[in-house]
Design a protein around this motif. Sequence first.
Motif, PDB file in Angstrom:
ATOM      1  N   LYS A 105      42.516  40.456  40.965  1.00  0.00           N
ATOM      2  CA  LYS A 105      41.763  41.604  40.839  1.00  0.00           C
ATOM      3  C   LYS A 105      40.635  41.083  39.903  1.00  0.00           C
ATOM      4  O   LYS A 105      39.378  41.815  40.374  1.00  0.00           O
ATOM      5  CB  LYS A 105      42.787  42.682  39.591  1.00  0.00           C
ATOM      6  CG  LYS A 105      43.716  43.186  40.029  1.00  0.00           C
ATOM      7  CD  LYS A 105      43.566  44.524  41.378  1.00  0.00           C
ATOM      8  CE  LYS A 105      45.136  45.160  41.480  1.00  0.00           C
ATOM      9  NZ  LYS A 105      44.787  45.905  42.397  1.00  0.00           N
ATOM     10  N   GLU A 106      40.682  40.085  39.280  1.00  0.00           N
ATOM     11  CA  GLU A 106      39.440  39.459  38.978  1.00  0.00           C
ATOM     12  C   GLU A 106      38.403  39.171  39.806  1.00  0.00           C
ATOM     13  O   GLU A 106      37.334  39.284  39.754  1.00  0.00           O
ATOM     14  CB  GLU A 106      39.787  38.361  37.947  1.00  0.00           C
ATOM     15  CG  GLU A 106      38.697  37.692  37.098  1.00  0.00           C
ATOM     16  CD  GLU A 106      37.885  38.490  36.165  1.00  0.00           C
ATOM     17  OE1 GLU A 106      36.625  38.147  35.966  1.00  0.00           O
ATOM     18  OE2 GLU A 106      38.348  39.531  35.804  1.00  0.00           O
ATOM     19  N   ARG A 109      36.560  42.086  41.278  1.00  0.00           N
ATOM     20  CA  ARG A 109      35.724  42.336  40.040  1.00  0.00           C
ATOM     21  C   ARG A 109      34.385  41.683  40.123  1.00  0.00           C
ATOM     22  O   ARG A 109      33.164  42.227  40.251  1.00  0.00           O
ATOM     23  CB  ARG A 109      36.401  42.494  38.812  1.00  0.00           C
ATOM     24  CG  ARG A 109      35.333  43.044  37.883  1.00  0.00           C
ATOM     25  CD  ARG A 109      36.009  42.968  36.395  1.00  0.00           C
ATOM     26  NE  ARG A 109      35.924  41.659  35.953  1.00  0.00           N
ATOM     27  CZ  ARG A 109      34.712  40.847  35.340  1.00  0.00           C
ATOM     28  NH1 ARG A 109      33.658  41.557  35.309  1.00  0.00           N
ATOM     29  NH2 ARG A 109      34.940  39.817  35.118  1.00  0.00           N
ATOM     30  N   GLN A 110      34.773  40.300  40.237  1.00  0.00           N
ATOM     31  CA  GLN A 110      33.487  39.447  40.378  1.00  0.00           C
ATOM     32  C   GLN A 110      32.757  39.511  41.837  1.00  0.00           C
ATOM     33  O   GLN A 110      31.277  39.232  41.824  1.00  0.00           O
ATOM     34  CB  GLN A 110      33.865  38.000  40.003  1.00  0.00           C
ATOM     35  CG  GLN A 110      34.553  37.646  38.758  1.00  0.00           C
ATOM     36  CD  GLN A 110      34.342  36.183  38.241  1.00  0.00           C
ATOM     37  OE1 GLN A 110      33.689  35.490  38.562  1.00  0.00           O
ATOM     38  NE2 GLN A 110      35.122  36.066  37.247  1.00  0.00           N
ATOM     39  N   ASN A 112      32.326  42.154  43.218  1.00  0.00           N
ATOM     40  CA  ASN A 112      31.540  43.459  43.206  1.00  0.00           C
ATOM     41  C   ASN A 112      30.453  43.223  42.168  1.00  0.00           C
ATOM     42  O   ASN A 112      29.262  43.709  42.694  1.00  0.00           O
ATOM     43  CB  ASN A 112      32.528  44.508  42.658  1.00  0.00           C
ATOM     44  CG  ASN A 112      32.011  45.909  42.638  1.00  0.00           C
ATOM     45  OD1 ASN A 112      32.302  46.636  43.588  1.00  0.00           O
ATOM     46  ND2 ASN A 112      31.055  46.541  42.005  1.00  0.00           N
ATOM     47  N   ASN A 113      30.384  42.335  41.231  1.00  0.00           N
ATOM     48  CA  ASN A 113      29.331  42.185  40.467  1.00  0.00           C
ATOM     49  C   ASN A 113      28.443  41.297  41.255  1.00  0.00           C
ATOM     50  O   ASN A 113      26.975  41.683  41.176  1.00  0.00           O
ATOM     51  CB  ASN A 113      29.669  41.282  38.995  1.00  0.00           C
ATOM     52  CG  ASN A 113      30.671  41.996  38.330  1.00  0.00           C
ATOM     53  OD1 ASN A 113      30.400  43.295  38.281  1.00  0.00           O
ATOM     54  ND2 ASN A 113      31.321  41.429  37.378  1.00  0.00           N
TER      55      ASN A 113
END
Length: 772
Positions: A105-106, A109-110, A112-113
């Motif tokens: 999940k992390e 998220r990264q 996506n960033n």
Amino acid sequence: MRYTTTICFIVLLPLALGLFSCSSTRHVPEGEYLLKRYKIKTDNKNIEKSEIKKYIRQKPNQRFLGLSFPFFLYNLSNPYKEKGINKWLRKAGEAPVVWDRFMMKESARQINNYLEKQGYYDAQVTDSAIFHDHKVTVLYNLDTEKPYRISNVEYQVRDSALEPFIFPDTSRLPVNPGNIFSVELLQRQRNMIETILRNKGFYRFSKDFVNYIADTTARKNKVDLTVEVNPFPVREEDGDELITRSHKRYRIDSIYIFPDYDPKEAIADKQEYIESLDTLEHKHLKFVYRGEPGFDLDVITQSNYLEPGEWYSQDETDKTYQHLNSLRLFQIINIKFNESASSVDSLVGKLDCHIYLKKFKLQSYTIELEGTNSSGNIGGAGNLVYTHKSIFGGAEQFQSKFTGAFEILDQDEFKIDNTLRLGTELSIDFPKFLLPFLRSDRFVKEYNPKTTLSAMYNYQERPDYTRTLANLTFGYRWQNRNYLTHYVNPIELNVLRLPYISDNFRRNLEEIYLKSSYDDHFLSVTSYSMIYNNQEMKSKTRDFQYFRLNAEVAGNILTGISKIVDMNQVGDHYELFGIRFAQFFKLDFDIRHYQILNENERFVYRFFVGGGFPYGNSSALPFVKQYFSGGANSIRAWNVRALGPGSYRPREDFTGYPNLTGDLKLELNWEYRFKMFWLLEGAFFVDAGNIWSVNPADDRVGAQFAPDDFLDQIALGTGLGLRFDLSFSVLRLDMGLKMKDPSYPSGERWLPGNRSINQENISWNIAIGYPF
């Protein structure tokens, strides 16, 4: 049959071990899953998956050729024992990567960033996991949508002192309408504005004074961008309130140079240390030292780009540091600026520059023991080296070297007495051009020129002959800013003698036109070389290229002299001091491209073409100037000098191989390099090429270059390699296999199909360093 079995064992054993390692989960805790692989899916061709991989927090065990050998090594260890071989296996290998849902999940998220920073603010990244047989495959799906683009750019410079330096350069700045609105682009803009202003005297300006206002309300996926350049904030003397004022522009006031700075004394009591030094003004620079500096102060002035009274410039400061460092005279170079006490103007300030230099020890003795790799022949050498870093007081680098070495010519027999080499070398580098009509400090600062004078004597004893070589070279080199280095040797004198040639070798030479290549020769060579190398040492993920051009011409000056004076003529050639002088022209190109796939893998491509042409006083190129093929740095399926020329095949009773040389050379190499585990790296390579003769007198059958036939005479080899990266050096083992041998008759050259795998088709190369 024995060699076929050996190759099958070498190939199939790692394959079997790798397959076993992929299926074993003995070190994976009960109820957990081994991370097998991850996949990235996106329809956007502008998104580089290699960049996305940097943001994945959990990666599976290292693999090459689809196998995980580091994981296999780790699996060999006993989970319940910590010492001995089990400790080494864990250290050399790699622990299993156990799948972690949070890390997955992390990672999403990264990613996506990262996409948002690239201008894809509507991007969606989804993750999923597929479970099978205690293993997990993770999928990352990237739906980027359309990127945001800059529709309009407006500059608001809130400091009138900066306006004349920013507005004229806005067209050169990277942010323009139509660009994708990415954080990387905005950072480049800030850095460039900082560079422009700091090079114009604004010493205290930084990119932190550049801000952005982005308006996305007008149209979807469009950005109206305002670039703000802010004034300098200061705190009022009688309060805590911050006010702003114009950025101060700085001129350099005084430049203090400490040519023999002692940091230990300065730390102990800086004030007392400074007061104990004397100050001497030389060419508008103030030199601060005690006693004698140990070298000519003009060495410093030629390396200094900063001038009193000029505006401060970051580029000039950087060039001063780089040029001082290139002298190889100082172990500490520290350039500091302080605002001068006389700086009272609110808009124009003054800076005092302090350049602190601590010298290396000027003289040193070194004993070197090294492995050698001369054209693919391995060996060892011992050197006694004396170095003086400023022998005449002007940063002239002097070095003398005394060498004793041996080489193994036949790597199958490993006789250390194959070749004995003894020699001495003297060289001196001057940090300028030694030319009577070029003494400009400006030229020195612009091109960092060097003048080299070297002398060498070498004695070499081989089974077939004994050779002595004396060399004297005078040359120049200089650098351009665009990764170019030039080398010009106006004078290179060589005296080559062969006092002993074995009867068998002499008998073989009598039968071929190359006999004259082994005569005593006097070489007067003028040469030019150019090297382009754009490798950035700070960036290990960027592709880079290497290009070398080399041109040599020999004998023309001596031929001209022979027309004027009564030089001794013997038959159809002239002699100087009783030795025939060589006359030839030689030109070659070496082009390489290094493609960085990721931190563990890369492709390397190489193309080499060259030719040498004897004329006038020479009927053949001297042996030392001829081309050869094969060996550890060439086509590795053949031993050194064992390939070519063309389709020529030596007689079976020919006991010497040194005649396998030619006038033309063509080579193409491709190599895939990958990290394995511990210190070990692997390689898979394909080499192609050959050499040819262009001299009509060459009677070797098939040796002549013919435009219609040369493609059919291209040799092809492939193989595998292992490299041990010892940080200070690389030890290399390559196994080459002949896929196409042009020395066989047409129709019998290819393997497989025409020939079986045996000793004749395999070559082992042990070498030091990468092949290219």
